[in-house]
Motif scaffolding. Structure first.
Motif, PDB file in Angstrom:
ATOM      1  N   THR A 176       0.846  -1.195   0.000  1.00 22.25           N
ATOM      2  CA  THR A 176       0.000   0.000   0.000  1.00 22.25           C
ATOM      3  C   THR A 176       0.877   1.239   0.000  1.00 22.25           C
ATOM      4  OG1 THR A 176      -1.656  -1.184   1.299  1.00 22.25           O
ATOM      5  CG2 THR A 176      -1.880   1.210   1.153  1.00 22.25           C
ATOM      6  N   SER A 179      -2.192   3.757  -3.229  1.00 18.17           N
ATOM      7  CA  SER A 179      -3.298   2.802  -3.280  1.00 18.17           C
ATOM      8  C   SER A 179      -2.743   1.422  -2.965  1.00 18.17           C
ATOM      9  CB  SER A 179      -3.978   2.815  -4.657  1.00 18.17           C
ATOM     10  OG  SER A 179      -3.040   2.456  -5.670  1.00 18.17           O
ATOM     11  N   GLY A 180      -3.632   0.467  -2.788  1.00 18.75           N
ATOM     12  CA  GLY A 180      -3.204  -0.875  -2.424  1.00 18.75           C
ATOM     13  C   GLY A 180      -3.090  -1.791  -3.628  1.00 18.75           C
TER      14      GLY A 180
END
Length: 293
Positions: A176, A179-180
Motif C-alpha cells: 500500500t 493505493s493498495g
C-alpha cells in the motif's frame, strides 16, 4: 511401537533440556502430547488425525530473529507422525512501524514427516523459494522507505489444499502506497510423486490447455458481468485493447482444491479494475478431464 515410544522419550528429554522461550516450550509440549494421542488412536483405529502445528512468533524490527523459532520448528519436525503429513508454521515474524512506514511479514516453513528423517527435495525447494521471495519483498520495502510518503507491506500465508494427493501453500502480499495492490504466489506439491508442480505438469504433452482454460475463464467472466452490473472484466476494451484478457500465462498462479478442481488466480489489476480485487476462477475437473495426465 517400542521404537516410537523410545523416540518420544528422547524428544521429551531433548525438550526439557532445550533453551527456548516459554511460548516455544509450550508449543513443543502440546505437539508432543498430540503425538502421543495420535499413537494411541493408531493402535485402536489404524488412523492418525492430521497434526496441526503452530509456532509463536516474537516481534522483530526488520532484523532476522535469533534461532529460537528455528529450534521450535526443528523439534516439532522430529515428532514421530504416520502418513504423508504436511503443514506450514511461522518461523519468522517481521514487524516495523515508524509512523510513516509499516510492515508485518510472516515467513512460513513447510514441514513434513519423512521416513528416517530423510530430506524432502520438494519441501526444501519450496522453503528456499519462500525465504528468497520474502527477503525480496522486505528489501523492496526498505528501499522504498527512502521515498517520501506512507507505505505498508503485509505478507501472510495460508494452506489452501491439504489432502492425500496435494499440498498447496499461498503466500499473499499487500503493498500500500497511494493505493493498495494485492498479489499472490502459490506453491504446489504432489504428495504422490514428491515433486513441485507447475501448471504445465498437470496436462498431457501437446494439449491446448492454455487456450481451453482461457476460454472457460472468459465464459465465467461474461456470466459474472451479465449477473452483476458492478462486475467488470477487461475483455473488450476498445480504448486500451492491449489490456484485454486473451490467455492465461504459462506460469499462471493456480492450485487444485480439495475436490480436485483447478483454481486459477489473477492478481489485483491483472484482468479487472482494482476494486474487483484478486480474481479466482474454478475450472471443474470434468471440463479438462480429457487433457489431464
Amino acid at each position: 511401537m517400542k521404537k516410537v515410544e523410545e523416540k518420544l522419550m528422547g524428544l521429551k528429554k531433548e525438550y526439557e533440556n532445550m533453551q527456548v522461550p516459554d511460548e516455544g516450550a509450550e508449543i513443543m509440549k502440546k505437539a508432543m502430547d498430540r503425538a502421543k494421542a495420535d499413537k494411541r488412536r493408531a493402535e485402536t483405529k489404524k488412523q492418525w488425525n492430521r497434526a496441526v502445528l503452530g509456532a509463536a512468533a516474537a516481534i522483530a524490527i526488520l532484523v532476522i530473529l535469533p534461532n529460537t523459532n528455528e529450534k521450535v520448528a526443528y523439534a516439532m519436525e522430529r515428532i514421530p507422525l504416520i502418513g504423508k503429513i504436511f503443514d506450514a508454521i511461522t518461523i519468522r515474524d517481521y514487524t516495523y512501524d515508524d509512523g510513516h512506514n509499516s510492515a508485518e511479514v510472516k515467513v512460513p516453513k513447510v514441514i513434513t514427516e519423512e521416513e528416517e528423517s530423510k530430506e524432502h527435495p520438494a519441501v526444501n525447494q519450496v522453503n528456499k523459494s519462500v525465504d528468497e521471495y520474502t527477503k525480496e519483498l522486505l528489501t523492496q520495502f526498505e528501499n522504498n522507505m527512502q521515498m517520501e510518503g506512507y507505505q505498508n507491506l503485509d505478507v501472510s500465508y495460508e494452506v489452501v489444499t491439504d489432502n492425500d494427493t496435494w499440498f498447496a501453500l499461498d503466500i499473499a502480499a499487500v503493498q500500500t502506497e497511494a493505493s493498495g495492490y494485492e498479489f499472490h504466489r502459490f506453491y504446489n506439491i504432489d504428495k504422490i510423486t514428491g515433486e513441485n508442480v507447475e501448471l504445465k505438469d498437470l496436462f498431457k504433452e501437446g494439449s491446448n490447455y492454455l487456450s481451453m482454460i482461457s476460454e472457460e475463464i472468459k465464459k465465467q467472466m461474461q456470466t459474472k458481468m451479465s449477473e452483476d452490473e458492478g462486475s467488470i472484466y477487461w475483455l473488450d476494451n476498445q480504448d486500451y485493447p492491449e489490456d484485454n484478457f486473451k490467455e492465461i500465462k504459462a506460469d499462471q498462479n493456480f492450485y487444485l482444491d480439495n475436490e480436485g478442481n483447478l483454481v486459477i488466480i489473477f492478481d489485483e489489476y491483472e484482468v479487472a479494475p482494482g476494486y474487483m480485487g484478486v480474481q479466482r476462477f474454478t475450472i471443474d475437473k470434468e471440463v479438462i478431464s480429457d487433457i489431464l495426465k
